[in-house]
Write a protein that holds these residues in place. Structure first.
Motif, PDB file in Angstrom:
ATOM      1  N   GLU A   4       0.826  -1.204   0.000  1.00  0.00           N
ATOM      2  CA  GLU A   4       0.000   0.000   0.000  1.00  0.00           C
ATOM      3  C   GLU A   4       0.862   1.256   0.000  1.00  0.00           C
ATOM      4  O   GLU A   4       1.885   1.318   0.683  1.00  0.00           O
ATOM      5  N   VAL A   5       0.451   2.239  -0.779  1.00  0.00           N
ATOM      6  CA  VAL A   5       1.093   3.557  -0.794  1.00  0.00           C
ATOM      7  C   VAL A   5       0.165   4.502  -0.057  1.00  0.00           C
ATOM      8  O   VAL A   5      -0.972   4.725  -0.476  1.00  0.00           O
ATOM      9  N   LYS A   6       0.651   5.054   1.068  1.00  0.00           N
ATOM     10  CA  LYS A   6      -0.203   5.895   1.898  1.00  0.00           C
ATOM     11  C   LYS A   6       0.323   7.327   1.972  1.00  0.00           C
ATOM     12  O   LYS A   6       1.479   7.592   1.673  1.00  0.00           O
ATOM     13  N   VAL A   7      -0.549   8.228   2.388  1.00  0.00           N
ATOM     14  CA  VAL A   7      -0.179   9.641   2.553  1.00  0.00           C
ATOM     15  C   VAL A   7       0.818   9.743   3.707  1.00  0.00           C
ATOM     16  O   VAL A   7       0.539   9.261   4.811  1.00  0.00           O
ATOM     17  N   PRO A  51       7.270   2.959  -2.022  1.00  0.00           N
ATOM     18  CA  PRO A  51       7.902   2.258  -0.896  1.00  0.00           C
ATOM     19  C   PRO A  51       8.609   0.977  -1.304  1.00  0.00           C
ATOM     20  O   PRO A  51       9.376   0.415  -0.539  1.00  0.00           O
ATOM     21  N   ALA A  52       8.342   0.490  -2.545  1.00  0.00           N
ATOM     22  CA  ALA A  52       8.976  -0.750  -3.004  1.00  0.00           C
ATOM     23  C   ALA A  52       8.910  -0.809  -4.516  1.00  0.00           C
ATOM     24  O   ALA A  52       8.191  -0.030  -5.162  1.00  0.00           O
ATOM     25  N   LEU A  72      -5.035   5.892   2.012  1.00  0.00           N
ATOM     26  CA  LEU A  72      -4.510   5.041   0.938  1.00  0.00           C
ATOM     27  C   LEU A  72      -4.509   5.803  -0.379  1.00  0.00           C
ATOM     28  O   LEU A  72      -5.545   6.330  -0.811  1.00  0.00           O
ATOM     29  N   LEU A  73      -3.349   5.871  -1.025  1.00  0.00           N
ATOM     30  CA  LEU A  73      -3.220   6.542  -2.311  1.00  0.00           C
ATOM     31  C   LEU A  73      -3.257   5.563  -3.470  1.00  0.00           C
ATOM     32  O   LEU A  73      -3.889   5.819  -4.500  1.00  0.00           O
ATOM     33  N   ALA A  74      -2.555   4.449  -3.334  1.00  0.00           N
ATOM     34  CA  ALA A  74      -2.444   3.494  -4.426  1.00  0.00           C
ATOM     35  C   ALA A  74      -1.945   2.163  -3.876  1.00  0.00           C
ATOM     36  O   ALA A  74      -1.596   2.049  -2.697  1.00  0.00           O
ATOM     37  N   THR A  75      -1.920   1.157  -4.757  1.00  0.00           N
ATOM     38  CA  THR A  75      -1.357  -0.139  -4.392  1.00  0.00           C
ATOM     39  C   THR A  75      -0.339  -0.559  -5.439  1.00  0.00           C
ATOM     40  O   THR A  75      -0.481  -0.244  -6.625  1.00  0.00           O
TER      41      THR A  75
END
Length: 509
Positions: A4-7, A51-52, A72-75
């Motif tokens: 997960e890409v978070k704020v 993040p990865a 949550l911004l994106a996955t």
């Protein structure tokens, strides 16, 4: 596996942001730390790195949407990007493993006989630092936990220890370069005889590295290039993989204006007189000094700042201190100073005038039912403001110990981010440097700051007679948007009364 890409944390008192730009679309391969999107708050622009490594599976928050902290911004899913993130393909599973167990940037990436030295976590709201000093050079043998270099952020200095023993074979980020949190600093080989890589120093700035690579320039750099009329081909990027940073655009712009200098504009600096060449020294401002300058100017531009003055007779406190200082130190192990009296007096006054302890957040006024007292401290690197948390619940001895500990840490450059966050009111003592009178500048987002000054014997009229007393001028600077003149004057009078008759503190008068 889905990541997960978070704020990220947006900074003190900032709770939401707007998604400004997505640099990637679903299905695109992304590398670790590659910029995915840009968020805009009411104060700053925040870049969100990946993040990865992997493939961008889904964009949850579209451009123009408002998102809160940790939303949550994106996955990101496994895919082609996972293998292309870093040069050695075999390292990809290790990156995924560290993403599961701990933040990848804080864990050294070991491949074979080498260990990567990474930028450690820099603290809340701090995303980059400048490499200040390398204590080791290429080819040096290092022990585990031995200090390799020192990073300088806009708030604190951070020492980077060696994650493993070996030989320093590559320095990726040279002194003066800006590095992001989680960025790569150097490489250590697991043995004393490993040879350093000859081409390492040129890799960061070689413009040829950009050719053929899909490298996104920093959004702040793009905006500045547009303003300056420059293209990325005219700017040499010093960021990761040749990424153009804001500092690179500023350098290119200044070089372009200095090179052809046919009487275009009058130089802002006075010309150097003949014979004065070589007697000047130009030194780049440290990040701490740049931040101090920016925050002080922001305070002047934002707050409706006003200062009110009074004077206090220090004789009662000086007599009380002389009487009990030896007993106080013997019992508590710390000297009895003036700052604990001023802290107590301010806490007492803040209870009566709570708006001085409040702050403005948008169209709201946030009242604090506690006092986190900032104590401005001068250091060789500049002025810092460590915070004594919950000072309103402390005794004189606890306040003196906390001030002594924070002052020592400030002078040694050992303050952490937590030590300087959350202050609700500040005390600044210019008197230790001999200042007789000054108007302190607010420490945003706080609404008040008390300035102490030099204690000086002066003739005053007491009971119709002229007497010599140790007097001190006090100055309260306050934000007139939230604090009225009556409240400011009342606050300063209550501080004066408590200092001139300390018994009032005991009886809560």
């Amino acid at each position: 596996m889905t990541i997960e890409v978070k704020v990220p944390t947006l900074g003190e008192s900032v709770t939401e942001a707007t998604v400004a730009t997505w640099f990637k679309k679903p299905g695109d391969s992304v590398a670790q730390d590659e910029m995915l999107c840009e968020l805009e708050t009411d104060k700053v622009t925040v870049e969100v790195p990946s993040p990865a490594a992997g493939t961008l599976s889904e964009i949850v928050a579209q451009e123009g949407e408002t998102v809160g902290v940790d939303a949550l911004l994106a996955t990101i899913g496994e895919g082609e990007g996972a293998g292309a993130a870093e040069a050695p393909t075999k390292d990809a599973p290790k990156a995924e493993q560290s993403a599961d167990n701990a933040p990848a940037q804080t864990k050294p990436d070991t491949s074979g006989d080498t260990t990567d030295v990474m930028v450690p976590a820099l603290g809340e709201s701090v995303s980059e630092a400048t490499v200040a000093t390398w204590f080791k050079k290429l080819g040096d043998t290092v022990a585990a936990d031995e200090m390799l270099c020192e990073l300088e952020t806009d708030k604190v200095s951070v020492e980077v220890p060696a994650p493993a023993a070996g030989t320093l074979t590559e320095i990726v980020a040279r002194e003066g370069e800006t590095v992001a949190a989680g960025g790569k600093l150097a490489v250590i080989a697991g043995g004393e005889g490993a040879a350093p890589r000859a081409e390492a120093p040129q890799e960061a700035s070689a413009p040829s590295d950009r050719s053929g690579a899909d490298v996104e320039d920093a959004p702040s750099a793009k905006k500045l290039m547009a303003e300056k009329g420059l293209t990325s081909d005219q700017v040499t990027g010093t960021g990761r993989d040749g990424r153009v940073m804001k500092e690179d655009v500023l350098k290119a712009a200044s070089a372009a204006t200095e090179a052809p200098a046919p009487q275009a504009k009058q130089a802002p600096r006075a010309p150097v007189a003949a014979g004065d060449e070589g007697r000047e020294e130009r030194v780049k401002m440290t990040r701490l000094r740049q931040t101090i300058a920016r925050r002080l100017k922001d305070a002047q531009n934002t707050a409706a700042m006003l200062t009110t003055y009074n004077e206090v007779d220090m004789k009662a406190i000086m007599d009380l201190r002389d009487e009990y200082k030896e007993l106080f130190q013997k019992k508590h192990g710390v000297k009895l100073g003036f700052m604990s009296f001023f802290t107590k007096a301010c806490v007492h006054a803040l209870r009566e005038v709570p708006e001085v302890n409040a702050e403005i957040d948008g169209t709201d006024v946030v009242y604090k039912n506690f006092v986190h007292m900032g104590i401005a401290t001068g250091t060789p690197q500049g002025l810092v403001v460590p915070v004594i948390h919950d000072a309103d619940a402390m005794s004189f001895a606890e306040i003196e110990k906390a001030i002594a500990d924070k002052g020592r840490a400030a002078r040694d450059g050992k303050l952490s981010m937590a030590d300087m966050q959350g202050g609700t009111f500040t005390i600044s003592n210019g008197g230790v440097y001999g200042s007789l009178m000054s108007s302190p500048i607010l420490n945003p987002p706080q609404s008040g700051i008390l300035g102490m000054h030099k204690i000086q014997d002066r003739p005053v009229v007491i009971g119709g007679k002229i007497k010599v007393r140790p007097m001190m001028y006090l100055a309260l600077s306050y934000d007139h948007r939230i604090v009225d003149g009556k409240g400011a004057v009342t606050f300063l009078v209550r501080v004066k009364e408590a200092l001139e008759d300390p018994r009032r503190l005991l009886m809560d008068l």
